[in-house]
Motif scaffolding. Structure first.
Motif, short mmCIF file in Angstrom:
data_model
loop_
_atom_site.label_atom_id
_atom_site.label_comp_id
_atom_site.label_asym_id
_atom_site.label_seq_id
_atom_site.Cartn_x
_atom_site.Cartn_y
_atom_site.Cartn_z
N ALA A 1 -3.74 -5.58 6.50
CA ALA A 1 -3.67 -4.35 5.69
C ALA A 1 -5.07 -3.88 5.31
O ALA A 1 -5.38 -2.69 5.37
N ALA B 1 -1.74 4.07 4.91
CA ALA B 1 -0.53 3.35 4.49
C ALA B 1 0.67 4.28 4.36
O ALA B 1 1.82 3.82 4.33
N TYR C 1 2.77 3.13 10.15
CA TYR C 1 1.98 2.09 9.48
C TYR C 1 2.63 0.71 9.57
O TYR C 1 1.96 -0.28 9.86
#
Ligand SMILES: [Zn+2]
Length: 285
Positions: free
Chosen positions: A178, A190, A195
């Protein structure tokens, strides 16, 4: 009834099955994977047709001596995922007896998986390589990504201790992935519809790298030219074991590579993989 022609293609196992070095063991696994990739690419191959492969008795673990058990002399230990689509001996084109196999969902390092590999490293003098093999679209990684993205869903996992142990083992890779996606593509990434898929695939790669890193540290005192720890990711579509490479979304470089040595190398690896065509294509979908 149609008689099937005998395929003249030899089986996956080569002549030289007991490599003297880790580099040679690594090459045997890559050569075996190349054989497997090419097998599926042959024009006569299709899910509805039989494909005959020439194997001898040793290839399927049958000893020359009917009264003796086969020798236990694997040249590589493989920590792979339990996923039914990734049968390691087939994917790596090796015979029965070549690989010391440990399969667990998400190919995570845990007490039993590392303990099994510890036995192989300590007790099997034929061993030259420890390889962590993850795979794309891993559902164990997907469950961990969902726990990361939605803390509420993690509460359901938290009550199931065995499943939680697997998810918890994978979460560091998800957090690292991430961070890498944010660094490479910005904070707003995000919110992108692709994503989650990008996070899953990048987490697969970093989970493999981090697991291999754990094994490298665990067996550091034994590593050298005759024993090494490497990792690679099996692409379910192309069937290649390696990592994505360059701007082409379908480019998957055949490789088994050494894991990062420290935190800075993990971060650099994550950032490099986050900008490959394979990952950016998921974010463009
Ligand atoms: Zn999996």
């Amino acid at each position: 009834m149609t008689e099937l022609p005998i395929d003249p293609t030899p089986g996956p196992a080569g002549e030289d099955d007991q490599p003297a070095t880790a580099a040679h063991a690594c090459q045997l696994l890559l050569d075996g994977n190349k054989w497997f990739v090419e097998l599926g690419n042959r024009p006569e191959s299709s899910p509805r047709r039989w494909h005959l492969i020439r194997l001898d008795a040793a290839d399927i673990g049958i000893s020359d001596d009917p009264n003796a058990a086969p020798a236990h002399e694997p040249f590589a230990a493989v920590l792979g995922c339990s996923d039914a689509r990734v049968p390691a001996e087939l994917v790596l084109g090796r015979a029965a007896g070549d690989l010391f196999m440990v399969r667990v969902a998400g190919n995570v390092p845990g007490t039993w998986s590392i303990g099994s590999i510890d036995f192989a490293v300590d007790s099997l003098s034929s061993l030259r390589l420890v390889a962590v093999i993850g795979h794309t679209s891993c559902q164990a990684i997907g469950a961990s990504v969902d726990a990361f993205l939605s803390p509420a869903s993690y509460l359901a996992v938290a009550a199931k201790l065995p499943l939680r142990a697997i998810v918890d083992s994978i979460l560091p890779a998800v957090g690292c992935a991430a961070q890498a996606l944010t660094q490479a593509h910005g904070q707003e990434i995000a919110r992108h519809p692709g994503y989650r898929d990008a996070l899953v695939e990048l987490s697969v790669m970093l989970n493999c790298a981090l697991t291999a890193s754990v094994l490298r540290q665990t067996f550091a005192h034994k590593l050298g030219t005759t024993l090494d720890v490497v990792y690679g990711v099996y692409n379910l579509k192309s069937r290649i074991v390696g990592l994505p490479d360059g701007p082409d979304p379908t480019a998957w470089m055949p490789m088994l590579t050494q894991p990062p040595e420290d935190e800075a190398e993990v971060v650099a690896l994550g950032r490099a993989l986050a900008t490959t065509g394979f990952i950016t294509a998921l974010l463009a979908a």
